[in-house]
Structures are given as structure tokens and as C-alpha cells.
Design an enzyme around this catalytic site. Structure first.
Site, mmCIF file in Angstrom:
data_model
loop_
_atom_site.group_PDB
_atom_site.id
_atom_site.type_symbol
_atom_site.label_atom_id
_atom_site.label_comp_id
_atom_site.label_asym_id
_atom_site.label_seq_id
_atom_site.Cartn_x
_atom_site.Cartn_y
_atom_site.Cartn_z
ATOM 1 N N THR A 1 48.276 74.013 27.242
ATOM 2 C CA THR A 1 49.144 73.403 26.348
ATOM 3 C C THR A 1 48.329 73.226 24.882
ATOM 4 O OG1 THR A 1 49.687 71.941 28.275
ATOM 5 C CG2 THR A 1 50.372 71.008 26.053
ATOM 6 N N VAL A 2 47.400 72.860 24.934
ATOM 7 C CA VAL A 2 46.531 72.719 23.405
ATOM 8 C C VAL A 2 46.369 74.187 22.745
ATOM 9 C CG1 VAL A 2 44.724 71.880 22.138
ATOM 10 C CG2 VAL A 2 45.501 70.735 24.098
ATOM 11 N N ASP B 1 37.095 59.176 31.707
ATOM 12 C CA ASP B 1 37.538 59.858 30.232
ATOM 13 C C ASP B 1 37.228 59.123 29.257
ATOM 14 O OD1 ASP B 1 39.117 62.047 28.929
ATOM 15 O OD2 ASP B 1 40.358 60.136 28.434
ATOM 16 N N ILE C 1 43.990 61.895 16.052
ATOM 17 C CA ILE C 1 43.379 60.943 15.083
ATOM 18 C C ILE C 1 41.979 61.303 14.467
ATOM 19 C CG2 ILE C 1 42.598 58.602 15.050
ATOM 20 C CD1 ILE C 1 44.127 57.614 17.407
ATOM 21 N N GLU D 1 36.560 67.572 16.585
ATOM 22 C CA GLU D 1 37.540 66.577 16.488
ATOM 23 C C GLU D 1 38.537 66.143 17.350
ATOM 24 O OE1 GLU D 1 37.657 64.858 13.303
ATOM 25 O OE2 GLU D 1 38.575 63.796 14.642
ATOM 26 N N LYS E 1 34.438 59.732 26.033
ATOM 27 C CA LYS E 1 34.901 59.636 24.400
ATOM 28 C C LYS E 1 34.085 58.647 23.766
ATOM 29 C CE LYS E 1 39.512 61.136 25.351
ATOM 30 N NZ LYS E 1 40.808 60.790 25.752
ATOM 31 N N GLY F 1 54.730 63.019 33.325
ATOM 32 C CA GLY F 1 53.405 64.065 32.705
ATOM 33 C C GLY F 1 52.458 63.392 31.983
ATOM 34 N N GLY G 1 48.416 65.571 23.616
ATOM 35 C CA GLY G 1 49.656 66.357 23.514
ATOM 36 C C GLY G 1 49.419 67.648 22.905
ATOM 37 N N VAL H 1 38.333 63.400 20.974
ATOM 38 C CA VAL H 1 38.322 62.147 21.128
ATOM 39 C C VAL H 1 39.448 61.857 20.295
ATOM 40 C CG1 VAL H 1 37.354 60.022 20.474
ATOM 41 C CG2 VAL H 1 35.780 61.514 20.884
HETATM 42 N N1 HSE Z 1 43.959 62.358 29.550
HETATM 43 C C1 HSE Z 1 43.804 61.971 28.301
HETATM 44 C C2 HSE Z 1 44.669 60.700 27.849
HETATM 45 C C3 HSE Z 1 43.971 62.772 27.203
HETATM 46 O O1 HSE Z 1 45.323 60.434 28.945
HETATM 47 O O2 HSE Z 1 44.548 60.194 27.137
HETATM 48 C C4 HSE Z 1 42.870 63.865 26.998
HETATM 49 O O3 HSE Z 1 41.699 63.072 26.688
#
Ligand code: HSE
Length: 441
Positions: A13-14, A201, A136, A129, A205, A187, A302, A132
Site C-alpha cells: 500500500t505505502v 506498535d 504527521i 519520518e 513508536k 480495513g 494509509g 511514527v
Molecule cells: N497499524 C498502525 C495503526 C499503522 O493502526 O495506527 C501503522 O503504524
């Protein structure tokens, strides 16, 4: 001026978003940079992704080595995630004298110290960048915009999936399971949501943000982590009655000697700016000693928001290449971060306000027994709600405490849970409420 050649590993995706930006905004980027960013090659193991990419046949490959071995490629973008092949590719790129852009927070949190040291030894840069809060620019803010500040405290909603689930539970009274299913249907959540919902996660970060804030080595293992998967909607309801809502927060605070490092569901006042960060949005609220409080808010994941961050890194590295000043700003924004450790405050030394929910028999003297034990452990009660009698015989007693030490709160709860009139375990959450701090001063 010489064009800058880019190799992209990972067309998910990215990666697809990065291709789109480099293609659709080619002229805009060239006008800003004074040269072109050229996507020389993109690699992915999945032939369907290669076929779907809007790229010429000689621009795509199934072999990452075709990028790593190409002496004309200046910058490698790693977008495959995880700590396996991604780590090997990043190390290979560094070894071959290529600069690296990555969105991989797990890789940085687990291996960032070694990767950054390897890059520094080779005179190349790692930019991250996108690792995290997606779009932003929090890394840029901490590395450069806030460089004249001591970061006193930082609160982050760093995971959109968890924030979406909590928002659903709060707004519709959904159970955790129902809200997770909805997040998956939209999703936002993976089939295996563990990394997102268990706070892992967010901790990855936070480790990155703490290094940038304090100029210290990444220290994932010192972060206390709790997730949201055991939340009972009953507690969101009681929290609401006290004027709070629940957020999965990453928190760090510097007392000048030690720093707090924690990720857990947290009650925040409904009038706090972070309380109004809803759905899958992310935000970072921090205080610098010179600048005061700052809020950064936006999409944390996203395709295009994350691609925006990746391409901004590409432009930053390209500028350093053009001016022949790689590493002008150190990766973490401090000269000696990798040689610096910050002392972490153990969670048992934390002093904060607590939300406690006991399930107790509705008998005379119950409240005095519970409050007696709290008092014995130096815990003072700020507010109480007790609900009416239920068929099962136990009633919830919910309390907000004044500031207390976590070790004392845990000792008191253990003693209370041994009372015959109490059905354990007592539920407890930490509160971040500036009004409560002020009330106690
Ligand atoms: N899975 C993370 C979230 C996005 O739901 O914010 C990627 O870091």
C-alpha cells in the site's frame, strides 16, 4: 544538476503511494528540489503487485538485490516491514554506501541503535519520518523544529486501530470484540491485531519519539506496555460518569532525573484535546520548556499520508546529497544520542491518579473496609460512585484517587482483593488529569 536515483523495496500500500507521488508530483518535487527524483527500480516478490504498478518493465524486479547491487541507486526505500529481510536489506544498502528511507518502526525500535551506528560508520543516512504517525511530521518537529527545547512531557495517540476501537466502544457501547470486528471490516485492523491492540506498535513508536526527545539510545525494553483487549465497556461508562474518556496513550515525562516510559489505556478528561481525537486519527500532544504545549494531529496510516512522509524523507536526503552534506542533522537530532542512556522510572514509582473498580457485596461497612485499606497504603479518595444492588449480590464500587504511588495502589488492591466481601480482581486504570493535579496542590 544530477538526478537522484531511488530504489524501492516493497510495492504494498505505502510503496504504491510512493510510486504515485513520485510520478504525479514529479514536477512539483523537481521545482522544490532543483533536480529530479527518479524511481530507477521497484522490487516486490509478488508478480501481481509488479504488474499492477504503473511502471515500465525495466523499472520492476522481483529481486531486491537488483536494487542493492545497482551502483547508480543513491537511496533505498525499505517498505516491506518486519525485522527479517527488511533488516538484511537495510544493512546491505548501508554497506554499499546507500542512504535509506524506512517506515519500519518495529525494525527501528528493536535494531535502531545498531542500524544507526552502522549508517554513521559508513557516512550514510537513515530517515524514518513515516515510522511514527504516518503523515504527521512529528520526527521533523522533534529533530529540528523543537531543537531549542527540553521536551518535558509527551502524550501520543499513536495507533489508529486502537483509537478506532476505543472510539467505537465509547460512542456506541460496543464490546471490545464487536468494535474489533468493525475495525477489521473497515480495513483498520489486521486479521491478527495483536501488535495494534496490545500496545506493542505504540511502544515501538514511543521508543523512537523518546530517543528524539531526549537524545538517547532507543530503549524499547524499558517501556511498560498494556493494551486494550481486556477492556470492559462498563469501565468506559463509569469513566464517562466521572467526565473521562479512555485513550490508549504513549506517555513520557522527564522529571530532570528519570523519564517515564509507558503505554496503557488512560483516562483523560473529556475536555482535553486528546479526548477529541476520534476514529483512526493520530495525535501527539507535547510540552517543550520554551515553546509550551503543542498538538500535532492527522492521519497516522494509509497510502497517501504515509507516502507523503516517505517522499519528504527522500527530498531531505536528496538535498543533503545535492549539497554534499549527508548527516547534516543527525538521525535522532542529537550528536551523541547513541552513547547516551536515560534512566527510566520503573512503573511502580509512578505517581498518578487511579480509577479503581471493586466488585463487592452490598453490606454495611464494605466501603469503610475498602477505604480503610486504601488509607493504610497512603491512598486518598477523590470521588466515589456506588451503584445499586444486583441479582448476583455484588455491586461495583468505583473510585477516583488522588495522586498515589503505583506500588502503593497495587499493594492496596492486592489486600482488598483478599477481602471475603470482594470478588477479585479489582480493575484499575491510570488517569492523566491536570485538573486533579491542580486540585491537590
Ligand atoms: N497499524 C498502525 C495503526 C499503522 O493502526 O495506527 C501503522 O503504524
Amino acid at each position: 544538476m544530477k538526478a537522484i536515483n531511488i530504489g524501492l523495496i516493497g510495492l504494498g500500500t505505502v510503496g504504491t503511494g510512493v510510486v504515485r507521488l513520485l510520478t504525479a508530483e514529479k514536477e512539483l518535487l523537481a521545482r522544490r528540489l532543483g533536480t529530479h527524483l527518479v524511481l530507477k527500480k521497484a522490487a516486490d516478490l509478488d508478480p501481481a503487485r509488479l504488474a499492477a504498478a504503473a511502471l515500465a518493465p525495466d523499472q520492476v524486479t522481483s529481486r531486491a538485490e537488483d536494487i542493492l547491487d545497482d551502483p547508480e541507486i543513491d537511496i533505498v526505500v525499505e517498505l516491506i516491514g518486519g525485522c527479517g529481510a527488511a533488516k538484511d536489506y537495510v544493512l546491505s544498502a548501508i554497506d554499499r554506501g546507500k542512504h535509506v528511507v524506512t517506515a519500519n518502526k518495529a525494525l527501528l525500535a528493536h535494531h535502531g541503535n545498531d542500524l544507526l551506528a552502522a549508517a554513521a560508520a559508513k557516512g550514510v543516512e537513515i530517515a524514518f519520518e513515516a515510522s511514527v504517525c504516518g503523515g504527521i511530521p512529528i520526527i521533523l518537529a522533534l529533530r529540528q523544529g523543537l531543537a531549542a527545547n527540553r521536551i518535558q512531557e509527551l502524550f501520543g495517540i499513536l495507533n489508529g486501530t486502537a483509537n478506532y476501537i476505543l472510539t467505537q466502544m465509547t460512542q456506541s457501547g460496543a464490546s471490545y470484540g464487536q468494535a474489533l470486528a468493525e475495525a477489521q471490516a473497515h480495513g483498520y485492523a489486521e486479521a491478527d491485531p495483536t501488535l495494534d491492540v496490545e500496545g506493542i506498535d505504540t511502544a515501538h513508536k514511543l521508543a523512537i519519539l523518546m530517543s528524539l526527545s531526549y537524545g538517547a539510545r532507543l530503549d524499547l525494553d524499558s517501556i511498560a506496555v498494556e493494551g486494550i483487549s481486556r477492556l470492559d465497556p462498563l469501565d468506559l461508562q463509569f469513566a464517562g460518569e466521572f467526565g473521562y474518556c479512555m485513550k490508549l496513550l504513549a506517555i513520557t515525562r522527564d522529571d530532570g532525573h528519570r523519564v517515564e516510559a509507558r503505554v496503557h489505556p488512560t483516562l483523560v478528561p473529556r475536555d482535553h484535546m486528546l479526548a477529541n481525537v476520534s476514529g483512526a486519527m493520530n495525535a501527539v500532544y507535547l510540552t517543550g520548556n520554551a515553546v509550551g504545549p503543542i498538538l500535532l494531529y492527522g492521519q497516522g496510516a494509509g497510502m497517501m499520508p504515509t507516502a507523503s512522509a516517505v517522499v519528504s524523507d527522500l527530498m531531505d536526503l536528496a538535498r543533503n546529497l545535492i549539497c554534499a552534506v549527508p548527516g547534516r542533522v543527525p538521525a535522532l537530532g542529537w550528536e551523541s544520542a547513541l552513547n547516551t542512556h536515560r534512566l527510566i522510572k520503573p512503573i511502580n514509582d509512578l505517581v498518578t491518579n487511579y480509577y479503581l473498580r471493586f466488585s463487592a457485596l452490598d453490606r454495611p461497612g464494605v466501603l469503610s473496609q475498602v477505604s480503610g485499606i486504601l488509607g493504610k497504603h497512603n491512598i486518598s479518595i477523590a470521588a466515589v460512585i456506588q451503584k445499586g444492588r444486583e441479582a448476583a449480590g455484588t455491586v461495583p464500587i468505583v473510585m477516583i484517587t488522588h495522586e498515589a504511588r503505583e506500588a502503593d495502589a497495587r499493594a492496596a488492591m492486592a489486600e482488598i482483593d483478599r477481602l471475603p466481601i470482594v470478588s477479585p480482581p479489582t480493575v484499575f486504570y491510570r488517569i492523566e488529569d491536570p485538573h486533579l493535579h491542580a486540585a491537590q496542590i
